[in-house]
Scaffold this motif. Structure first.
Motif, PDB file in Angstrom:
ATOM      1  N   GLU A 164       2.619  90.415 -17.810  1.00  0.00           N
ATOM      2  CA  GLU A 164       3.096  90.912 -19.101  1.00  0.00           C
ATOM      3  C   GLU A 164       4.585  91.206 -19.033  1.00  0.00           C
ATOM      4  O   GLU A 164       5.154  91.369 -17.955  1.00  0.00           O
ATOM      5  CB  GLU A 164       2.338  92.185 -19.492  1.00  0.00           C
ATOM      6  CG  GLU A 164       2.477  93.293 -18.474  1.00  0.00           C
ATOM      7  CD  GLU A 164       1.499  94.422 -18.700  1.00  0.00           C
ATOM      8  OE1 GLU A 164       1.924  95.442 -19.245  1.00  0.00           O
ATOM      9  OE2 GLU A 164       0.317  94.277 -18.324  1.00  0.00           O
ATOM     10  N   ARG A 198       7.002  94.060 -19.627  1.00  0.00           N
ATOM     11  CA  ARG A 198       6.675  95.484 -19.603  1.00  0.00           C
ATOM     12  C   ARG A 198       7.933  96.321 -19.374  1.00  0.00           C
ATOM     13  O   ARG A 198       8.739  95.997 -18.494  1.00  0.00           O
ATOM     14  CB  ARG A 198       5.663  95.721 -18.482  1.00  0.00           C
ATOM     15  CG  ARG A 198       5.075  97.112 -18.424  1.00  0.00           C
ATOM     16  CD  ARG A 198       4.049  97.166 -17.286  1.00  0.00           C
ATOM     17  NE  ARG A 198       3.422  98.468 -17.214  1.00  0.00           N
ATOM     18  CZ  ARG A 198       2.319  98.799 -17.886  1.00  0.00           C
ATOM     19  NH1 ARG A 198       1.741  97.923 -18.663  1.00  0.00           N
ATOM     20  NH2 ARG A 198       1.797 100.011 -17.784  1.00  0.00           N
ATOM     21  N   PRO A 238       1.339  98.469 -14.422  1.00  0.00           N
ATOM     22  CA  PRO A 238       0.076  98.714 -15.131  1.00  0.00           C
ATOM     23  C   PRO A 238      -0.787  99.746 -14.400  1.00  0.00           C
ATOM     24  O   PRO A 238      -1.000  99.646 -13.200  1.00  0.00           O
ATOM     25  CB  PRO A 238      -0.591  97.331 -15.137  1.00  0.00           C
ATOM     26  CG  PRO A 238       0.544  96.372 -15.099  1.00  0.00           C
ATOM     27  CD  PRO A 238       1.583  97.025 -14.237  1.00  0.00           C
ATOM     28  N   LEU A 258       1.973 102.442 -23.578  1.00  0.00           N
ATOM     29  CA  LEU A 258       1.611 102.005 -22.224  1.00  0.00           C
ATOM     30  C   LEU A 258       1.234 103.191 -21.344  1.00  0.00           C
ATOM     31  O   LEU A 258       0.360 103.081 -20.478  1.00  0.00           O
ATOM     32  CB  LEU A 258       2.764 101.225 -21.596  1.00  0.00           C
ATOM     33  CG  LEU A 258       2.967  99.805 -22.126  1.00  0.00           C
ATOM     34  CD1 LEU A 258       4.262  99.202 -21.584  1.00  0.00           C
ATOM     35  CD2 LEU A 258       1.792  98.910 -21.775  1.00  0.00           C
ATOM     36  N   ARG A 309      -7.728  96.454 -25.146  1.00  0.00           N
ATOM     37  CA  ARG A 309      -7.038  95.178 -25.285  1.00  0.00           C
ATOM     38  C   ARG A 309      -7.860  94.194 -26.121  1.00  0.00           C
ATOM     39  O   ARG A 309      -7.305  93.456 -26.944  1.00  0.00           O
ATOM     40  CB  ARG A 309      -6.733  94.604 -23.903  1.00  0.00           C
ATOM     41  CG  ARG A 309      -5.656  95.388 -23.167  1.00  0.00           C
ATOM     42  CD  ARG A 309      -5.474  94.942 -21.734  1.00  0.00           C
ATOM     43  NE  ARG A 309      -4.926  93.587 -21.660  1.00  0.00           N
ATOM     44  CZ  ARG A 309      -4.393  93.071 -20.557  1.00  0.00           C
ATOM     45  NH1 ARG A 309      -4.334  93.789 -19.460  1.00  0.00           N
ATOM     46  NH2 ARG A 309      -3.930  91.849 -20.543  1.00  0.00           N
ATOM     47  N   THR A 352       0.929  97.077 -28.997  1.00  0.00           N
ATOM     48  CA  THR A 352       1.265  97.053 -27.568  1.00  0.00           C
ATOM     49  C   THR A 352       0.161  96.384 -26.768  1.00  0.00           C
ATOM     50  O   THR A 352       0.418  95.524 -25.920  1.00  0.00           O
ATOM     51  CB  THR A 352       1.489  98.488 -27.061  1.00  0.00           C
ATOM     52  OG1 THR A 352       2.552  99.082 -27.809  1.00  0.00           O
ATOM     53  CG2 THR A 352       1.847  98.497 -25.591  1.00  0.00           C
ATOM     54  N   LEU A 383      -0.141  92.420 -24.518  1.00  0.00           N
ATOM     55  CA  LEU A 383      -0.469  92.284 -23.095  1.00  0.00           C
ATOM     56  C   LEU A 383      -1.262  91.013 -22.804  1.00  0.00           C
ATOM     57  O   LEU A 383      -1.379  90.609 -21.643  1.00  0.00           O
ATOM     58  CB  LEU A 383      -1.262  93.506 -22.622  1.00  0.00           C
ATOM     59  CG  LEU A 383      -0.532  94.854 -22.725  1.00  0.00           C
ATOM     60  CD1 LEU A 383      -1.424  95.966 -22.219  1.00  0.00           C
ATOM     61  CD2 LEU A 383       0.780  94.822 -21.944  1.00  0.00           C
TER      62      LEU A 383
END
Length: 1608
Positions: free
Chosen positions: A287, A289, A350, A815, A830, A934, A938
């Motif tokens: 991703e 990020r 993550p 996040l 997600r 967001t 991902l």
């Protein structure tokens, strides 16, 4: 065999080994740390340049459809091929360093010569794979360096994490060789050139260098490279051979070995291990990020001696790992080249995102720097810290890959580390995001950095030990007189009342404002500081930071420095003088030195103080501070204001707790919710009886709009932008600011003057040009200094706000929340993000991979508890929740964070209750849109496509109207026009679709018919109108009787669910197909959505989705098929309907005519062709009338779709032409009505034929064709007699009663309208269709109101109110208050008070359904204007009268519009009365103009004859005001005659009273209406008989005529 291999490769040990080189996987590594190993080998360093620039391009992309997926695809296109080539040639990939990789061929020294040849061959083939290629417009280049010789390997780490390095001159050589390479070059290091078989390699010398460039391999003609290669590979221990020769890597077949697995796992980052354990796909880890990079470089005194530096590296790595572990950072890579050992550390991977990530990174950097600087043998420590968006993901091949970071911020951190040696540096983003005081940093001079065009300002971090920096701890926010604090009026009012109590009492008060970050706490305290200024009391305000929390007594130090006046002193001597003056009488001079450390002064240290312990000094200071405060309070009261109160240290809490018990002070604090339980003293203060805890919530939508207008310095913003910011910000000011910055950064906003906007001609693009404006109370703050600056904000052309990528700051907040969840919960969020903002549990379950229902419900319950999701039982609950704005102000008497600690049993019970609630709910919605966006970003592109496809397949099964509406499409026969289905049709689907289109089974055809005799027996020619009326009413009575609730086959079991279908199926389907690139299917559903919104009376949303469709139409222009033409025609038809509802008749006419042309139905443009087409249409009408008597097959489905759209267009066209007063337009109206009737007959659809007959009958009544209209009404009635009493048949009967009644109301037949309306509303009620029931109740209530049937009227108003509450139907509520205002103005009693009506108008005037409907707001505003005019309150009158002016031009042929225009004209008449009273110069001209407008309105007013008496009444009053008695008498008599003929008792009574008053000589006092208002009785007194009818009659407003001499 293949399945067995796949099973082996899916083992955890294989997945772990894919992240590690064979050197580690098969290495016999000593368990001691550090451990060193030595070997010989060939190293290859491959660098692929261009990816950093590509990462930067994607990370700043404006839309969500660009990002990690493209980057992964391009990156792995190169790296995967290189890895595969290296593995094929026997190499071992040691490390991936961003977009580079280091490979090893480990052999004995005697094999180096041959192995170099193999590696050179491998390098040349890599170049052959790519050469120079461009991807996404970026130049990607591959460069290779080779080195050979002696290599050392160092393994180091701790109990939880291991690392390895290859060290030595060979490693340095390979890096230098790669640095010399240009595109497509292979460079051999000097030692490699010395060791190779020079006869086999053609080289080119590099000037001034011992390294050489390889041109090609010059193999002898007889040389067999394959045999040579096979022989070389026999020296490679782990090259696949035998049964495994087809494998790329032997590690793919590792057998399970728990001991080895545990050992290998230590070399992999913890977050990757978790993902491997959870069997997540590789792609899920990739991703773009926002992270913070900490690059640490250690330079050693004896760099080349691995034995010497190994212990230093071990000590440094253990400390670095320990520091990072505590602060949620991770070591991603460790490198060792000629410039030292570098640790690439990352915060925000993550699963590791933390709220104070940047502060943690700086804190760790300083801690690492301080420790490593003390480590023996480390010469220099350099650290670079940079924050921003980078690519985080797995790069490489399926059998060998690593998790890495790539991006400009990684480069910047590395370059700062190297360019500023010996210090800790950070970039400007880190500096600004840290929220640390500026005195912790020092700006450094800029230096040129390789590969970085502009790094921005660079800062040195001086350390994070807080010192008392006098004059620097003030509140951070700046207050501006021209910028009010928005949305916090209640909070400020509460503060002022509390301060008043404090100043008049002798005890302490504590006021705490608690709210999450971004709610505006600092801004609120700044306003409070300003408001708290005054005489006889002193305000001291400070702001704390996180660092202060760890400094003992820091808060009290700062407060006391302010109390003693030390904050403004520039020199320690000034501070000493101030202290001496304040404590002379309290403290012996020997003890002054007690202040030295705390206030940075230099009093001589006495023997007594030097012998004191730190604890005793602290006690002395506290006692002294208490005395100082006691003395100060006697002179003036003190108000302490502390921002970020959660950072108060424990010692300061203890002092404050004692202070509020001892000294009367007012303590005001803002703080975020406590993460951990606060200390005992803080608890005690919070629970104190004098403490009030105010919880800050979101601000109201109007405040967000006001804020945006102030920030942009504009008078208004587009409605679309208003909705986007309200939804996206969730009422949080900080979110709104960040969204606005993001829009400005991408140049989405454009500005233009308001004047040019208003002068523009009305087109489709500016149809909804009405901007969302700030509230009235903000006008005093807007642009006072810039007169004439009346700009409004607009959106740049082609911008789609829905698809905008969220700002990095808000993405980071989301996040943090995501990473705090378990991996399974992250996966659920997600997956939910793919479905959209709102989704059903059924859809989520369909797309979740390998979940069972129990797992999903449990996870959803946890996420609802965490405020990630909200759950709703049905669409109605959802809509109510969305309309209710959460309270921004809640007073508690303790922090919400201090709820009693619940045991595990209680928590489990609470979760079980929540699970039960989730099971009952089937609709889920993200609490915050930013989380959905967001989480959506991902996903990678291919994964998104797969998931969107799953969603579309599931949803299309329900893509039709609800079962209560018999499952039809919103645009009938629409799906027959094109192939839109993804799923294959089964027989059940075919039957359901056939049924939805009206095709009947044999059972339905034979179903019980309505037991009524044949039509010629009912309506014989000798029946009188009264007899026909009785027959019709008795027929409807029979129907109502048969529709008893027990008849389940007739009466549906639930209300219409079409709005839920619209929100949860149609709209998501359109966006799923859009994401899949299926534009034609997306267009289909956008049109369905627009049609659905039109049926729900929401013109703005219909307009919005038609614009979405228009974008797609442009992309489909090349497809000139019948289906495309039909979609274009439907699009024009829907646009015409929106324009019609908005009162833009010219535009509507243009659109509808265009639609007809596309549907091959020509409508004439001139009078001659109109006569011709009329003749043609009469013949067609006769033909299809004849066919109706015969049993012939109906048209095909595609033809039916065309005919339906034609009928819709023609139905609107005849009404538009009726509006125009030009003589010949009535012929166009007649032709349109006739064409509509013929079209319906061709369709052979009962409902369409009945609708067309009723339309044609209404047209004939308005045109004055006395005999014909009754004939067509009878034909409509005859048509319904043989319909089956089931499904659409019952709906059709209800529609006829409804439409007939409404038509009778329009024509002034009030008694018949009431009889029909009462039956129609009963039928719609039994059919559970609240929207259609509401429509009947609206015109029925007006009939009853005109007939003075108040008991029935109040009952109907009760029904209307119930619908507005139960269904959240704003239109019903608006009409309810419209009638309530009319009752006060004209009927003489109060049903709901004027204040309640006004409150509704103020709250709902910006509602999009009301704002973009013609009529209702015109009526409401005009009623209020009349109210104030009667009270002679002309200022308030003008406010509401001005609001009506832009609504008047929206002329629609509806009763609602004409009711509104009548009230508007009455308001004008009352204003004329005022002008005449004041003898205004233009009063005479104004009166003439007004009379002319009224006459024009009457002449056009044949569309709603029921309003004529009121208009003639007003004309009579204007005449008498102007002194024209003759015309006054004429108009008054006409009004009386019409009112009497219609049975309009309300108008009749008012006319009679006014006539009597006008002809009498009595005088009316100025305040008659004001007095009348005081005695208006409530409805309860009227219905109970406490007030008689005569008294009510006296309460009516009498129009005054004693302005001029009475002409009679």
């Amino acid at each position: 065999m293949n399945s067995q291999k796949e099973e082996l490769q899916d083992r955890a040990i294989v997945r772990i080994a894919a992240h590690l080189p064979d050197l580690i996987v098969y290495g016999d590594i000593c368990p001691e740390r550090p451990s060193v190993d030595y070997f010989d080998g060939v190293l290859m360093f491959v660098d692929i340049s261009g990816f950093t620039a590509m990462t930067e391009k994607f990370s700043t992309a404006m839309y969500m459809d660009r990002g990690a997926e493209q980057l992964v695809e391009i990156l792995n296109h190169y790296i995967s091929a290189i890895v595969e080539k290296v593995l094929i040639f026997g190499g071992d990939i040691l490390k991936f360093a961003g977009d580079a990789l280091l490979a090893l061929w480990k052999v004995e020294r005697k094999q180096l010569k041959n192995m170099i040849t193999v590696v050179v061959k491998c390098s040349l083939e890599i170049h052959e794979l790519f050469g120079a290629q461009e991807s996404e417009g970026l130049d990607v280049r591959v460069k290779i360096g080779l080195a050979a010789g002696h290599i050392s390997m160092l393994v180091f780490g701790d109990e939880t994490r291991n690392f390895f390095l290859v060290i030595g001159q060979t490693v340095n050589d390979v890096r230098l060789a790669q640095n010399m390479a240009h595109m497509n070059d292979v460079i051999l290091s000097p030692n490699c050139w010395q060791l190779c078989d020079r006869s086999m390699i053609e080289i080119e010398r590099i000037p001034d260098q011992r390294a050489v460039k390889v041109n090609f391999l010059k193999l002898p003609p007889t040389f067999n490279f394959d045999e040579f290669f096979t022989k070389c590979m026999t020296f490679m221990d782990y090259y696949p051979s035998g049964d495994n020769k087809n494998l790329l890597r032997l590690a793919c077949m590792l057998e399970s070995d728990p001991h080895l697995e545990m050992s290998l796992q230590k070399y992999v980052m913890e977050s990757i291990s978790k993902q491997i354990d959870d069997k997540q796909l590789r792609g899920y880890l990739s991703e773009l990020r926002p992270v913070t990079i900490v690059f640490v470089n250690l330079v050693f005194k004896d760099q080349d001696k691995v034995e010497v530096i190994s212990s230093a590296i071990q000590d440094a790595s253990v400390h670095i790992s320990s520091v990072l572990r505590d602060l949620r950072g991770q070591i991603n890579k460790v490198f060792m080249f000629d410039k030292g050992c570098s640790f690439l550390c990352v915060f925000g991977f993550p699963g590791e995102k933390a709220p104070d990530e940047v502060t943690h990174a700086l804190e760790s950097a300083v801690g690492i720097f301080d420790f490593c600087s003390q480590v023996h043998k480390i010469h220099t420590v350099s650290i670079g810290v940079a924050s921003g968006t980078v690519f985080c993901g797995i790069v490489g091949h399926s059998v060998r890959h690593e998790y890495t970071v790539i991006g400009q911020k990684v480069n910047i951190a590395a370059r700062m580390m190297m360019c500023y040696p010996g210090i800790v540096t950070c970039d400007s983003v880190t500096y600004n995001s840290s929220n640390l005081p500026a005195y912790f940093f020092k700006e450094l001079p800029k230096r040129a950095m390789k590969g970085v065009a502009d790094s921005g300002p660079v800062y040195q971090c001086l350390g994070l030990n807080e010192k008392v920096m006098f004059g620097m701890a003030y509140l951070i926010c700046n207050r501006s007189e021209a910028y009010p604090l928005l949305g916090r009026e209640k909070e400020l009012k509460y503060f002022q009342s509390t301060m008043k109590e404090f100043l008049t009492s002798n005890c302490s008060r504590i006021l705490m404002y608690e709210g999450s970050s971004g709610y505006g706490k600092s801004q609120l305290l700044m306003e409070i500081e300003y408001l708290s200024q005054g005489e006889n009391h002193r305000t001291i305000a400070i702001a704390l930071t996180k660092i202060g929390f760890h400094q003992n007594f820091y808060t009290i130090q700062i407060l006391m420095a302010n109390v003693l006046g030390l904050d403004t002193c520039k020199h320690y001597k000034e501070r000493q003088a101030n202290i001496q003056n304040r404590v002379t009488t309290m403290l012996d001079e020997r003890f002054y030195c007690i202040f030295n450390d705390i206030f940075h002064v230099q009093f001589p240290i006495s023997r007594e103080v030097s012998k004191m312990s730190s604890r005793r000094k602290q006690k002395q200071l506290e006692a002294l501070f208490m005395k100082i405060l006691e003395k100060t309070v006697k002179q003036e009261r003190i108000i302490f204001i502390i921002d970020e109160g959660q950072f108060v240290d424990s010692a300061s809490w203890a002092f404050l707790e004692k202070l509020i018990r001892t000294v009367p002070v007012f303590l005001i604090m803002s703080l975020s919710p406590f993460v951990e339980t606060p200390c005992e003293a803080a608890n005690s203060i919070i629970k104190n009886r004098n403490t009030t805890y105010v919880t800050l919530g979101a601000v109201q939508p109007s405040d967000i709009r006001n804020k945006v207008c102030l920030d942009l310095n504009v008078k208004g913003i587009p409605k679309e932008l208003d909705l986007y910011l309200m939804e996206g910000s969730c009422g949080i000011p900080f979110y709104c600011e960040e969204l606005l910055k993001n829009l400005e950064q991408h140049r989405v906003l454009v500005f233009q003057s308001m004047e040019s906007e208003e002068k523009a001609n009305v087109t489709w693009n500016n149809l909804f040009k009405s901007v969302a404006k700030p509230t009235e109370d903000l006008k005093s703050f807007t642009l006072d200094s810039e007169e004439g600056n009346d700009e409004v904000c607009k959106l740049a052309s082609g911008v789609r706000l829905k698809n905008l990528s969220p700002p990095a700051t808000l993405k980071e907040i989301s996040l943090v929340q995501l990473d705090s969840m378990s991996l399974s919960h992250q996966m659920l969020v997600r997956c939910a993000a793919i479905t959209g903002l709102t989704f059903t549990t059924e859809l989520l379950f369909e797309i979740l991979p390998c979940w069972n229902m129990k797992m999903m419900i449990k996870a959803l319950a946890t996420l609802v508890q965490s405020n990630i999701f909200d759950c709703f039982r049905n669409g109605k609950e959802l809509r109510v929740a969305l309309k209710q704005n959460s309270s921004s102000f809640e007073v508690n008497y303790r922090s919400l964070s201090l709820k009693p600690m619940e045991g595990h049993g209680e928590e489990d019970e609470k979760l079980r209750e929540l699970e039960s609630e989730v099971i009952e709910c089937h609709i889920i919605r993200f609490c915050r849109p930013m989380m959905q966006k967001t989480a959506y970003e991902l996903w990678l592109k291919d994964q998104k496509v797969t998931m969107h496809l799953k969603c579309a397949r599931f949803l299309e099964e329900n893509a039709h109207r609800c079962d209560q509406c018999y499952g039809r499409e919103f645009i009938p026969y629409h799906h027959f026009t094109m192939d839109i289905r993804l799923n294959s049709l089964d027989m059940d689907s075919i039957r359901r679709m056939a049924k939805s289109q009206g095709f009947k089974t044999e059972e339905e055809i034979n179903f019980s018919r309505i037991e009524i005799t044949r039509k010629h027996e009912i309506f014989s020619e000798d029946l009188s109108p009264e007899e026909i009326r009785e027959k019709i009413l008795s027929f409807f009575d029979i129907i109502v009787t048969k529709m008893s609730p027990s008849q389940e086959d007739i009466v549906p079991l639930e209300t219409c669910q079409c709005e839920e279908v619209l929100e949860l199926v149609l709209m998501p389907l359109a966006y799923h197909f859009l994401a899949l690139g299926e534009n034609s299917k997306a267009l289909y559903y956008f049109l369905e959505t627009a049609s659905a919104y039109l049926k729900l009376e929401d013109n703005y949303m219909a307009y919005t989705y038609l614009n979405e469709g228009e974008r797609l139409l442009k992309t489909l222009k090349k497809k000139k098929s019948w289906s495309h033409t039909f979609e274009l025609a439907t699009f024009c038809s829907l646009k015409g309907q929106v324009c019609f509802n908005m009162g833009q008749m010219m535009l509507a006419k243009k659109m509808l005519r265009k639609a007809l042309r596309l549907l091959n139905r020509i409508f004439p443009y001139n009078f001659v062709s109109m006569i011709f087409y009329t003749h043609v249409e009469k013949n067609r009408h006769l033909y299809y009338t004849g066919l109706q008597a015969q049993e012939c097959s109906p048209p095909g489905n595609k033809r039916l779709a065309e005919l339906y759209q034609q009928a819709i267009c023609l139905s609107f066209l005849w009404k538009i032409y009726r509006l125009n007063y030009f003589f010949h337009y009535k012929y166009y109206a007649h032709l349109a009505a006739l064409m509509g009737l013929t079209t319906a007959l061709e369709m052979q659809d009962d409902f369409q034929i009945i609708k067309a007959y009723l339309d044609y009958a209404l047209h004939q009544q308005l045109a004055g064709y006395e005999g014909l209209w009754l004939k067509h009404e009878i034909m409509a009635m005859e048509q319904i007699f043989n319909l089956p009493l089931k499904g659409r048949g019952v709906e059709t009967v209800a529609y006829v009663a409804d439409t007939l009644g409404c038509n009778k109301f329009l024509m002034g037949h009030l008694d018949l309208a009431i009889d029909l309306g009462s039956r129609a509303q009963k039928m719609w009620s039994l059919l559970r269709n609240p929207y259609k029931q509401s429509r009947v109740l609206r015109w029925l209530s007006r009939c009853l109101y005109m007939k003075n049937r108040y008991k029935q009227l109040v009952q109907v108003l009760g029904f209307l109110w119930d619908i507005s509450v139960a269904e959240g139907h704003i239109f019903s509520r608006a009409f309810f208050y419209f009638i309530c205002l009319d009752l006060m103005l004209y009927s003489g009693f109060v049903y709901r008070p004027f204040s309640e009506c006004m409150e509704f108008i103020q709250e709902s005037q910006d509602n999009r359904i009301l704002k973009f409907q013609s009529g209702i707001l015109l009526g409401l505003y005009s009623c209020v204007a009349i109210w104030y005019a009667r009270l002679q309150e002309w200022g308030d009158f003008q406010i509401f009268f001005n609001k009506t002016k832009h609504l008047v031009p929206r002329r629609t042929p509806t009763t609602l519009y004409y009711q509104g225009i009548c009230r508007y004209m009455e308001a004008q008449v009352l204003h004329l009365q005022k002008q005449i009273e004041e003898q205004s110069e233009n009063a005479q001209d104004r009166g003439v103009e007004l009379l002319k407008n009224l006459e024009t309105l009457v002449s056009e007013h044949n569309i709603s004859l029921v309003m004529s008496p009121r208009l003639y009444h007003l004309m009579a009053y204007v005449c008498i005001l102007m002194g024209d008695g003759q015309n006054c008498d004429l108009f008054l008599n006409t009004a009386l005659q019409l009112a009497e003929a219609q049975g309009n008792l309300l108008e009749l009574g008012w006319l009679s009273m006014n006539r009597e008053r006008w002809y009498s000589s009595s005088q009316i006092t100025e305040d008659t209406w004001a007095q009348t208002l005081q005695k208006l009785p409530p409805w309860e007194k009227v219905v109970s008989g406490k007030v008689n009818a005569q008294d009510i009659q006296k309460n009516k407003f009498l129009m005054r005529v004693n302005i001029l001499d009475n002409p009679f």
